[in-house]
Design an enzyme around this catalytic site. Sequence first.
Site, PDB file in Angstrom:
ATOM      1  N   LYS A  92       8.084  10.343  -4.320  1.00 43.24           N
ATOM      2  CA  LYS A  92       7.307  11.405  -3.673  1.00 43.24           C
ATOM      3  C   LYS A  92       7.522  11.357  -2.147  1.00 43.24           C
ATOM      4  O   LYS A  92       8.143  10.414  -1.647  1.00 43.24           O
ATOM      5  CB  LYS A  92       5.824  11.273  -4.032  1.00 43.24           C
ATOM      6  CG  LYS A  92       5.188   9.953  -3.680  1.00 43.24           C
ATOM      7  CD  LYS A  92       3.975   9.702  -4.580  1.00 43.24           C
ATOM      8  CE  LYS A  92       3.380   8.345  -4.345  1.00 43.24           C
ATOM      9  NZ  LYS A  92       2.429   8.259  -3.285  1.00 43.24           N
ATOM     10  N   TYR A 104       5.029   5.692  31.315  1.00 40.63           N
ATOM     11  CA  TYR A 104       3.750   6.403  31.416  1.00 40.63           C
ATOM     12  C   TYR A 104       2.566   5.434  31.463  1.00 40.63           C
ATOM     13  O   TYR A 104       2.526   4.467  30.699  1.00 40.63           O
ATOM     14  CB  TYR A 104       3.548   7.310  30.193  1.00 40.63           C
ATOM     15  CG  TYR A 104       4.366   8.576  30.210  1.00 40.63           C
ATOM     16  CD1 TYR A 104       4.248   9.496  31.252  1.00 40.63           C
ATOM     17  CD2 TYR A 104       5.237   8.868  29.171  1.00 40.63           C
ATOM     18  CE1 TYR A 104       4.994  10.663  31.255  1.00 40.63           C
ATOM     19  CE2 TYR A 104       5.983  10.034  29.154  1.00 40.63           C
ATOM     20  CZ  TYR A 104       5.858  10.932  30.204  1.00 40.63           C
ATOM     21  OH  TYR A 104       6.585  12.086  30.207  1.00 40.63           O
ATOM     22  N   MET A 107       8.181  10.599  24.248  1.00 41.59           N
ATOM     23  CA  MET A 107       8.629  11.508  23.185  1.00 41.59           C
ATOM     24  C   MET A 107      10.081  11.248  22.778  1.00 41.59           C
ATOM     25  O   MET A 107      10.423  11.253  21.600  1.00 41.59           O
ATOM     26  CB  MET A 107       8.491  12.967  23.645  1.00 41.59           C
ATOM     27  CG  MET A 107       8.884  13.968  22.580  1.00 41.59           C
ATOM     28  SD  MET A 107       8.813  15.659  23.153  1.00 41.59           S
ATOM     29  CE  MET A 107       7.055  15.943  23.205  1.00 41.59           C
TER      30      MET A 107
HETATM   31  C1  LIG Z   1      -0.314   6.837  -8.622  1.00 38.70           C
HETATM   32  C2  LIG Z   1       0.745   6.074  -7.878  1.00 38.70           C
HETATM   33  N1  LIG Z   1       1.591   5.314  -8.570  1.00 38.70           N
HETATM   34  C3  LIG Z   1       2.572   4.604  -7.944  1.00 38.70           C
HETATM   35  C4  LIG Z   1       2.722   4.632  -6.579  1.00 38.70           C
HETATM   36  C5  LIG Z   1       3.783   3.788  -5.914  1.00 38.70           C
HETATM   37  O1  LIG Z   1       3.186   2.857  -5.060  1.00 38.70           O
HETATM   38  P1  LIG Z   1       4.031   1.818  -4.178  1.00 38.70           P
HETATM   39  O2  LIG Z   1       4.851   2.635  -3.266  1.00 38.70           O
HETATM   40  O3  LIG Z   1       3.001   1.023  -3.476  1.00 38.70           O
HETATM   41  O4  LIG Z   1       4.854   1.037  -5.131  1.00 38.70           O
HETATM   42  C6  LIG Z   1       1.831   5.410  -5.831  1.00 38.70           C
HETATM   43  C7  LIG Z   1       1.962   5.442  -4.369  1.00 38.70           C
HETATM   44  O5  LIG Z   1       1.097   5.697  -3.610  1.00 38.70           O
HETATM   45  C8  LIG Z   1       0.828   6.152  -6.505  1.00 38.70           C
HETATM   46  O6  LIG Z   1      -0.039   6.923  -5.813  1.00 38.70           O
END
Ligand SMILES: Cc1ncc(COP(=O)(O)O)c(C=O)c1O
Length: 355
Positions: free
Chosen positions: A34, A252, A300
């Site tokens: 993701k 800065y 930046m």
């Molecule tokens: C439901 C769920 N499963 C698995 C994962 C994977 O977690 P990690 O990146 O800590 O292995 C996440 C990540 O946030 C998650 O939200």
Amino acid sequence: MIRARAVIDRAAIAHNLMRVRAMAPHARVYAAVKADGYGHGATTVAHALAEADGFAVSSLDEALQLRWAGIDKPIAMLSQQLDATVCEQAGEYAFEPVIFHASQLDALEHYIGPALKVWVKIDSGMHRLGFAPAYLDEVQARLEALERVEIVGWLTHLACADEPSRPETPAQLAVFAEATANHRGLRSIANSAAVLAWPDAHADIVRPGIMLYGSSPMCDRDAASYDLKPAMHLSAPLIARNHIAAGETIGYGATWRTPEAMDIGVIGIGYGDGYPRHAPSGTPVLIDGVRVPLVGRVSMDMITVDLRNAPNAAVGDRATLWGGGLDVDEVARHADTIAYELFCRLTPRVRFEVV
Ligand SMILES: Cc1ncc(COP(=O)(O)O)c(C=O)c1O
């Protein structure tokens, strides 16, 4: 003359998947890709993980991106709300939505597309997403009444798996075991921390994310100790080397003062590229294998470093911000954050290359 550059190492990602397999030999692996593969590029990562059994994303958009890139493995959508359109697309593309709220059951009850496999999420104690165990029978009955919907399995998420001594994890595992005892289907609990530290949580399918990218989620052990390899090498050029007199301030806010006459390096990366603005003086940067601590505030487009340890560093040399000999988790600790955030916050200005 490339400014900030992130080199993504496919072999490292594939190697890290083998480490998951070695740690959880009896489980299938749904790789968490993701947030654009934790900032590494979701399709690049998914192709590097051709040996994974499936993938886990957050949303429909992320799932579609993988399918359209030719990924034909199962794809679970971990936190996608459902409506008629989402259900239709999930059916058409064989995505596996996670059902975590009653509103999703309502949408499924109006669904008329192809057979749809779903996961049911149980809230075993984290209290973010999922059904309380007391509602599981009712949820199962509602789903089983639907001709086009099949429950693949049951999943939960752990709140404290990264801290081996916390009592919350065994408590969550007990709640999940009891809640699912009389339900048929697969079980999935483990994120990376649970893959590494909680064998009792491996169950049927593990869902590692961060360890695939070469970072350790554990508070007490680094990535190298698990033989994880960094998947991203972030670098930027030294664009100036300046000799500054003793007692002068740098950058800065004039927050750092030279203790002696010394050389200050200016590196072409800043918060406009996603380098954390709140990284304090002392945050490590690497030039030619030598540590040159950050001094003064992050701008930046630039950061300034103490070059006293690097007499030979010359304009044009590339500095490593993380990866390639500098553990991203060490940088994250200095910046009071986690590697997940450092990876995800890189901006489109960074040039990505895949090797
Ligand atoms: C439901 C769920 N499963 C698995 C994962 C994977 O977690 P990690 O990146 O800590 O292995 C996440 C990540 O946030 C998650 O939200």
